[in-house]
Design a protein around this motif. Structure first.
Motif, PDB file in Angstrom:
ATOM      1  N   ASN A 494       0.823  -1.213   0.000  1.00  0.00           N
ATOM      2  CA  ASN A 494       0.000   0.000   0.000  1.00  0.00           C
ATOM      3  C   ASN A 494       0.856   1.261   0.000  1.00  0.00           C
ATOM      4  N   ARG A 495       1.927   1.245   0.768  1.00  0.00           N
ATOM      5  CA  ARG A 495       2.821   2.412   0.816  1.00  0.00           C
ATOM      6  C   ARG A 495       3.435   2.693  -0.552  1.00  0.00           C
ATOM      7  N   ILE A 496       3.912   1.618  -1.186  1.00  0.00           N
ATOM      8  CA  ILE A 496       4.497   1.776  -2.527  1.00  0.00           C
ATOM      9  C   ILE A 496       3.436   2.276  -3.500  1.00  0.00           C
ATOM     10  N   PHE A 497       2.253   1.692  -3.418  1.00  0.00           N
ATOM     11  CA  PHE A 497       1.171   2.046  -4.348  1.00  0.00           C
ATOM     12  C   PHE A 497       0.791   3.517  -4.206  1.00  0.00           C
ATOM     13  N   LEU A 498       0.696   3.995  -2.982  1.00  0.00           N
ATOM     14  CA  LEU A 498       0.289   5.381  -2.749  1.00  0.00           C
ATOM     15  C   LEU A 498       1.354   6.385  -3.194  1.00  0.00           C
ATOM     16  N   THR A 499       2.618   5.958  -3.196  1.00  0.00           N
ATOM     17  CA  THR A 499       3.700   6.883  -3.595  1.00  0.00           C
ATOM     18  C   THR A 499       4.063   6.768  -5.074  1.00  0.00           C
ATOM     19  N   MET A 500       3.425   5.850  -5.776  1.00  0.00           N
ATOM     20  CA  MET A 500       3.720   5.702  -7.211  1.00  0.00           C
ATOM     21  C   MET A 500       3.342   6.980  -7.960  1.00  0.00           C
ATOM     22  N   PRO A 501       4.243   7.497  -8.815  1.00  0.00           N
ATOM     23  CA  PRO A 501       3.911   8.722  -9.562  1.00  0.00           C
ATOM     24  C   PRO A 501       2.778   8.513 -10.569  1.00  0.00           C
ATOM     25  N   ASP A 502       2.725   7.323 -11.165  1.00  0.00           N
ATOM     26  CA  ASP A 502       1.656   6.985 -12.112  1.00  0.00           C
ATOM     27  C   ASP A 502       1.122   5.600 -11.772  1.00  0.00           C
ATOM     28  N   LYS A 503      -0.175   5.528 -11.669  1.00  0.00           N
ATOM     29  CA  LYS A 503      -0.799   4.227 -11.378  1.00  0.00           C
ATOM     30  C   LYS A 503      -1.465   3.726 -12.658  1.00  0.00           C
ATOM     31  N   ASP A 504      -0.837   2.739 -13.290  1.00  0.00           N
ATOM     32  CA  ASP A 504      -1.403   2.194 -14.523  1.00  0.00           C
ATOM     33  C   ASP A 504      -2.303   1.008 -14.194  1.00  0.00           C
ATOM     34  N   LEU A 505      -2.867   0.411 -15.225  1.00  0.00           N
ATOM     35  CA  LEU A 505      -3.802  -0.696 -15.037  1.00  0.00           C
ATOM     36  C   LEU A 505      -3.140  -1.880 -14.345  1.00  0.00           C
ATOM     37  N   ILE A 506      -1.874  -2.131 -14.690  1.00  0.00           N
ATOM     38  CA  ILE A 506      -1.157  -3.273 -14.079  1.00  0.00           C
ATOM     39  C   ILE A 506      -1.040  -3.088 -12.568  1.00  0.00           C
ATOM     40  N   SER A 507      -0.701  -1.875 -12.137  1.00  0.00           N
ATOM     41  CA  SER A 507      -0.537  -1.641 -10.692  1.00  0.00           C
ATOM     42  C   SER A 507      -1.878  -1.754  -9.960  1.00  0.00           C
ATOM     43  N   THR A 530     -12.174   3.964  -7.206  1.00  0.00           N
ATOM     44  CA  THR A 530     -11.141   4.965  -7.510  1.00  0.00           C
ATOM     45  C   THR A 530     -10.497   4.680  -8.865  1.00  0.00           C
ATOM     46  N   MET A 531     -10.303   3.416  -9.130  1.00  0.00           N
ATOM     47  CA  MET A 531      -9.618   2.982 -10.351  1.00  0.00           C
ATOM     48  C   MET A 531     -10.346   3.437 -11.619  1.00  0.00           C
ATOM     49  N   VAL A 532     -11.683   3.307 -11.628  1.00  0.00           N
ATOM     50  CA  VAL A 532     -12.432   3.581 -12.859  1.00  0.00           C
ATOM     51  C   VAL A 532     -12.410   5.056 -13.247  1.00  0.00           C
ATOM     52  N   THR A 533     -11.955   5.928 -12.354  1.00  0.00           N
ATOM     53  CA  THR A 533     -11.876   7.353 -12.705  1.00  0.00           C
ATOM     54  C   THR A 533     -10.706   7.647 -13.630  1.00  0.00           C
ATOM     55  N   THR A 534      -9.707   6.770 -13.630  1.00  0.00           N
ATOM     56  CA  THR A 534      -8.524   7.013 -14.474  1.00  0.00           C
ATOM     57  C   THR A 534      -8.188   5.853 -15.412  1.00  0.00           C
ATOM     58  N   ASN A 535      -8.674   4.658 -15.102  1.00  0.00           N
ATOM     59  CA  ASN A 535      -8.343   3.471 -15.902  1.00  0.00           C
ATOM     60  C   ASN A 535      -9.599   2.659 -16.190  1.00  0.00           C
ATOM     61  N   THR A 536      -9.586   1.968 -17.311  1.00  0.00           N
ATOM     62  CA  THR A 536     -10.679   1.056 -17.643  1.00  0.00           C
ATOM     63  C   THR A 536     -10.309  -0.338 -17.160  1.00  0.00           C
ATOM     64  N   PRO A 537     -11.116  -0.942 -16.289  1.00  0.00           N
ATOM     65  CA  PRO A 537     -10.796  -2.292 -15.799  1.00  0.00           C
ATOM     66  C   PRO A 537     -10.707  -3.295 -16.947  1.00  0.00           C
ATOM     67  N   ASP A 538      -9.972  -4.376 -16.719  1.00  0.00           N
ATOM     68  CA  ASP A 538      -9.831  -5.414 -17.733  1.00  0.00           C
ATOM     69  C   ASP A 538     -10.220  -6.772 -17.158  1.00  0.00           C
ATOM     70  N   GLU A 539      -9.916  -7.839 -17.901  1.00  0.00           N
ATOM     71  CA  GLU A 539     -10.278  -9.192 -17.479  1.00  0.00           C
ATOM     72  C   GLU A 539      -9.649  -9.564 -16.135  1.00  0.00           C
ATOM     73  N   ALA A 540      -8.376  -9.125 -15.941  1.00  0.00           N
ATOM     74  CA  ALA A 540      -7.682  -9.447 -14.685  1.00  0.00           C
ATOM     75  C   ALA A 540      -8.363  -8.772 -13.496  1.00  0.00           C
ATOM     76  N   SER A 541      -8.899  -7.582 -13.716  1.00  0.00           N
ATOM     77  CA  SER A 541      -9.603  -6.869 -12.635  1.00  0.00           C
ATOM     78  C   SER A 541     -10.809  -7.680 -12.174  1.00  0.00           C
ATOM     79  N   LEU A 542     -11.598  -8.178 -13.124  1.00  0.00           N
ATOM     80  CA  LEU A 542     -12.784  -8.963 -12.785  1.00  0.00           C
ATOM     81  C   LEU A 542     -12.411 -10.262 -12.074  1.00  0.00           C
TER      82      LEU A 542
END
Length: 647
Positions: A494-507, A530-542
Motif C-alpha cells: 500500500n505504501r508503494i502504491f500510494l507513492t507511485m507517480p503513475d498508477k497504470d492498469l497493471i498496478s 477509484t480505479m475507474v476514474t482514471t483506468n478502464t478495468p480489464d479481465e484481470a480486474s474482474l
C-alpha cells in the motif's frame, strides 16, 4: 527481323516489368537482341531481373554480354545490392574498371541496408566528388539506422539540396517540431513533400497531427491514404484503418500490404488471411507478412502456409524465417532445416540462421544449434541471445553463462535473460554477480534483478535494488509492488502504491489481486471505485474481484460485478470468470444456481468445476461428469467416499 518499333515496345515493357514470370517471357522475346550484342537491351534486362528479385538471372545476362558500359556495371551492382547479395556486390565493385557517383551511392545504400553504417561512412568519405545522389544516400543511411541527429548534421552541410534531400530527411524525422519546421522550410512543396510529412507523422505515431495534415492536403494519392492506414493501425484503430482502405478507389499492392501488416500485428489472423486471398496482386513482401501470421497463430494450417511459400516466385530471408518459426513452433525441425538448406549463400542470411538456431534450441537439439552458431560468418546480438536463451530454456546455465561471457558486448536482453534464469533457479548470488560485472545498468536490467530477489522472497535485497535505481520507470514501481504483494506484505505494498507517480492498469490489478488473496472485498471494491476514474478495468480486474468474493461467499456482490463488467466495461466473461462465479455460488450455498450456470455458460465445464460441485453436494450429474472428464483423477472418488462416510 524485329522492326525498330517492335524493339522499342519490348524495351518499354522491360522497363515497366516487376513480375518474374513476365520477366522470363520478355527475356525470351528479346533473346535475339541480346545475342546480337545490343548493349541497351542487355542493361535493361539486367535491371529488370534485379527489380524482380532474381540477381542470378541478371548475372547470367551480364556475364554473357559482349559489350558493357558503365551503366552495365552499375545495373549489375544494383541487382546484387538491392537483393541483399552484399558479398557479390562488394566483389563486383572491386572488379569494376571505373567508379562513378552512382556506383559509390549503390554501395552506401547496400551497406546501410545491412546495418553496416561504418562501412557506408567509409565509402562516402572515400569519394573524390560527391553528387546529390551520394549525399542523399548517406543521409538516408544515417536516418534508417537510427542516427537522425547525424543525418540532420549532414543535411546541414550539403552544398546544395534537391527536393529528394528535403523529403528524405523529412520522411525519417520523428520529432513533431522538427517535422513541422522542415516542412515549412522547404523551398517547394509538391505531393511527394506532403506525403513525406504525412508519412513521418504516421510512423512517429502523431495521429491527431496526421489527421489534421491529411484534411488540409491540396490533393491526395494512394500513398496519402496508405500513411493514414498505417497511423490508425499503430493506434489500434482497426475500423478507421479499414475505412480509409475501403475509401481508396484502387487498392494497390502497397496499401493492401500495409493493411495486411496492421491486421497481422493486431492478431487478426482470419481477417488478414481473407485480405491476402482477395488481393489482386501479391509479391514477396505480402507473402512474407501473411506467412509470419501463420507462424504466430496456433491454429493456422501448415499446409496452407506451405502452399503460399512454395508458389512464391522467389523466397526472401523474411519469408524463409517465417516458415522456420512456423516449423519450430510445431516441432518440425527437419522441415525447418530443409528451408534453411534451400537458401543460397546461407552464410549471408543472418535472420534465417538465427531462426534455425532458435528452432533447434526450442526442440532440444542444442548440439545442432551450437554447430550452426559456431559456423556462422557473422553474428549479431540477436544471434548470441538466441543461443544463450536456448541453453537457459534447456536448464544448461553454465553453458549459457559461457556464451554470455564470450559475447562481444553485453546488451540488455541477454543480461535480463541470464539474470532471470539464475533467479528462477534460486542462485541469486550468481545473478547479482553477473549483474554487477555488466556495464548495462539501465532501469530495465535493474528491474530484472529486483524481480529475481522478489521471486526468491528476498525483500530487503529487492528494496535495496529499488532504492539504487536512479531513474525509476513504471516497471520499477510495479516490480517492487509485486514483490510485496506476492510475499503477503500488504501494508508495504500500500505504501508503494500510494507513492507511485503513475498508477497504470497493471498496478491497480496487482492491488486488486492482493486484496483478493486475503478476501478483502470491501477494500477491493473501494479500489475499483477509484480505479475507474482514471483506468478502464480489464479481465484481470474482474478475476481478482470475483476471487475476493469467493473468499467471503458474497454471491450478490459477485453477481453485480459479473453483470456490470459486461455492460459497463464491455468485457466478455472468460472461462476463468465463469469458474470464479461458479465457485462463489457454491461457497455461498446457491447449489442449484451454480449447477444451472455450469449448463448455461458458453464453455465446457472442466474437471475442477465438477469436483467443486461434487465437494458441495453429491449428485448423479456431478459424479458422472467429474469422473468422465478426467477418469484417472482420484479426487472425485475420494469426495464420493467421504460423502458416504459422513452419511
Amino acid at each position: 527481323m524485329v522492326t525498330l518499333d517492335c524493339r522499342e515496345v519490348l524495351l518499354d515493357a522491360i522497363k515497366k516489368c516487376t513480375n518474374l514470370s513476365t520477366a522470363s517471357k520478355l527475356h525470351n522475346e528479346i533473346e535475339h537482341l541480346l545475342a546480337a550484342g545490343d548493349c541497351l537491351a542487355c542493361n535493361l534486362v539486367v535491371q529488370m531481373y534485379g527489380r524482380c528479385g532474381c540477381p542470378e538471372a541478371a548475372w547470367q545476362i551480364f556475364r554473357g554480354s559482349t559489350s558493357r558500359n558503365r551503366f552495365s556495371w552499375n545495373a549489375m551492382l544494383s541487382a546484387f545490392a538491392s537483393n541483399s547479395h552484399l558479398d557479390q556486390a562488394k566483389q563486383l565493385f572491386d572488379r569494376m574498371p571505373e567508379w562513378d557517383v552512382a556506383s559509390w551511392s549503390i554501395m552506401i545504400t547496400a551497406f546501410s541496408r545491412h546495418g553496416l553504417l561504418l562501412q557506408a561512412k567509409e565509402v562516402f568519405h572515400s569519394m573524390r566528388e560527391r553528387g546529390l545522389v551520394a549525399w542523399n544516400a548517406m543521409i538516408l543511411a544515417y536516418a534508417t539506422n537510427g542516427h537522425l541527429d547525424k543525418a540532420m548534421q549532414l543535411f546541414e552541410l550539403m552544398p546544395e539540396r534537391s527536393l529528394i534531400s528535403w523529403t528524405t530527411i523529412l520522411s525519417k524525422s520523428t520529432n513533431l517540431f522538427q517535422i513541422t519546421t522542415l516542412f515549412s522550410s522547404m523551398p517547394e512543396r509538391d505531393l511527394v513533400a506532403w506525403n513525406s510529412q504525412l508519412s513521418a507523422l504516421a510512423q512517429a505515431g502523431h495521429l491527431q497531427e496526421a489527421k489534421h495534415i491529411f484534411s488540409n492536403m491540396p490533393e491526395f494519392d494512394a500513398l496519402s491514404f496508405t500513411s493514414m492506414i498505417q497511423c490508425f493501425g499503430q493506434h489500434g484503430l482497426l475500423e478507421d484503418a479499414k475505412c480509409f482502405f475501403l475509401a481508396l478507389p484502387h487498392k494497390d499492392l502497397v496499401a493492401s500490404t500495409v493493411l495486411l501488416v496492421v491486421l497481422v500485428e493486431s492478431g487478426c489472423f482470419h481477417e488478414a488471411k481473407n485480405l491476402f486471398e482477395s488481393m489482386e496482386y501479391i509479391d514477396v513482401v505480402s507473402c512474407a507478412v501473411i506467412l509470419s501470421a501463420y507462424a504466430d497463430h496456433d491454429d493456422s494450417s501448415i499446409a496452407e502456409a506451405q502452399q503460399i511459400f512454395y508458389t512464391m516466385q522467389r523466397h526472401n530471408a523474411f519469408a524463409c524465417t517465417a516458415m522456420l518459426r512456423l516449423y519450430s513452433r510445431r516441432g518440425r525441425t527437419h522441415d525447418a532445416e530443409a528451408i534453411y538448406l534451400g537458401l543460397t549463400d546461407q552464410g549471408e542470411h543472418l535472420v534465417p540462421a538465427t531462426a534455425l538456431i532458435t528452432a533447434y534450441a526450442c526442440n532440444g537439439h542444442l548440439e545442432k544449434a551450437k554447430k550452426l552458431f559456431d559456423g556462422m560468418k557473422e553474428r549479431n546480438e540477436v544471434t548470441w541471445t538466441a543461443m544463450l536463451t536456448g541453453y537457459v530454456n534447456n536448464h544448461r546455465l553454465e553453458d549459457a553463462l559461457y556464451i554470455f561471457e564470450k559475447m562481444p558486448g553485453h546488451g540488455e536482453i541477454p543480461l535480463i535473460v541470464l539474470v532471470s534464469a539464475y533467479a528462477r533457479s534460486g542462485h541469486m548470488l550468481l545473478a547479482k554477480r553477473i549483474f554487477d560485472n555488466s556495464n548495462e545498468k539501465s532501469a530495465i536490467t535493474f528491474n530484472a534483478l529486483l524481480s529475481g530477489f522478489a521471486s526468491n522472497s528476498q525483500l530487503l535485497e529487492a528494496k535495496s535494488v529499488f532504492d539504487s535505481i536512479q531513474e525509476r520507470n513504471q516497471s520499477s514501481w510495479s516490480a517492487m509492488l509485486s514483490a510485496y504483494t506476492q510475499n503477503g506484505h500488504l501494508d508495504m505494498a500500500n505504501r508503494i502504491f500510494l507513492t507511485m507517480p503513475d498508477k497504470d492498469l497493471i498496478s491497480w490489478d496487482t492491488m486488486l489481486a492482493a486484496y483478493s488473496q486475503i478476501g478483502a472485498i470491501s477494500r477491493a471494491l473501494d479500489a475499483l471505485q477509484t480505479m475507474v476514474t482514471t483506468n478502464t478495468p480489464d479481465e484481470a480486474s474482474l478475476t481478482a474481484l470475483l476471487t475476493s468474493c469467493a473468499h467471503k461467499g458474497t454471491a450478490a456482490i459477485a453477481r453485480d460485478l459479473f453483470v456490470s463488467f459486461q455492460f459497463d466495461h464491455s468485457i466478455k466473461p472468460s472461462k476463468q470468470h465463469y469458474s470464479c462465479m461458479f465457485g462463489v455460488l457454491v461457497r455461498s450455498g446457491y447449489i442449484q444456481d451454480a449447477e444451472n450456470l455450469l449448463w448455461e455458460m458458453p464453455y465446457y465445464p472442466d474437471s475442477m468445476d465438477w469436483k467443486c460441485l461434487l465437494g458441495a453436494v453429491v449428485s448423479g450429474d456431478a459424479m458422472k461428469n467429474a469422473i468422465s472428464v478426467e477418469p484417472s483423477d482420484s479426487a472425485p472418488y475420494v469426495l464420493i467416499a467421504n460423502s458416504h462416510i459422513v452419511t
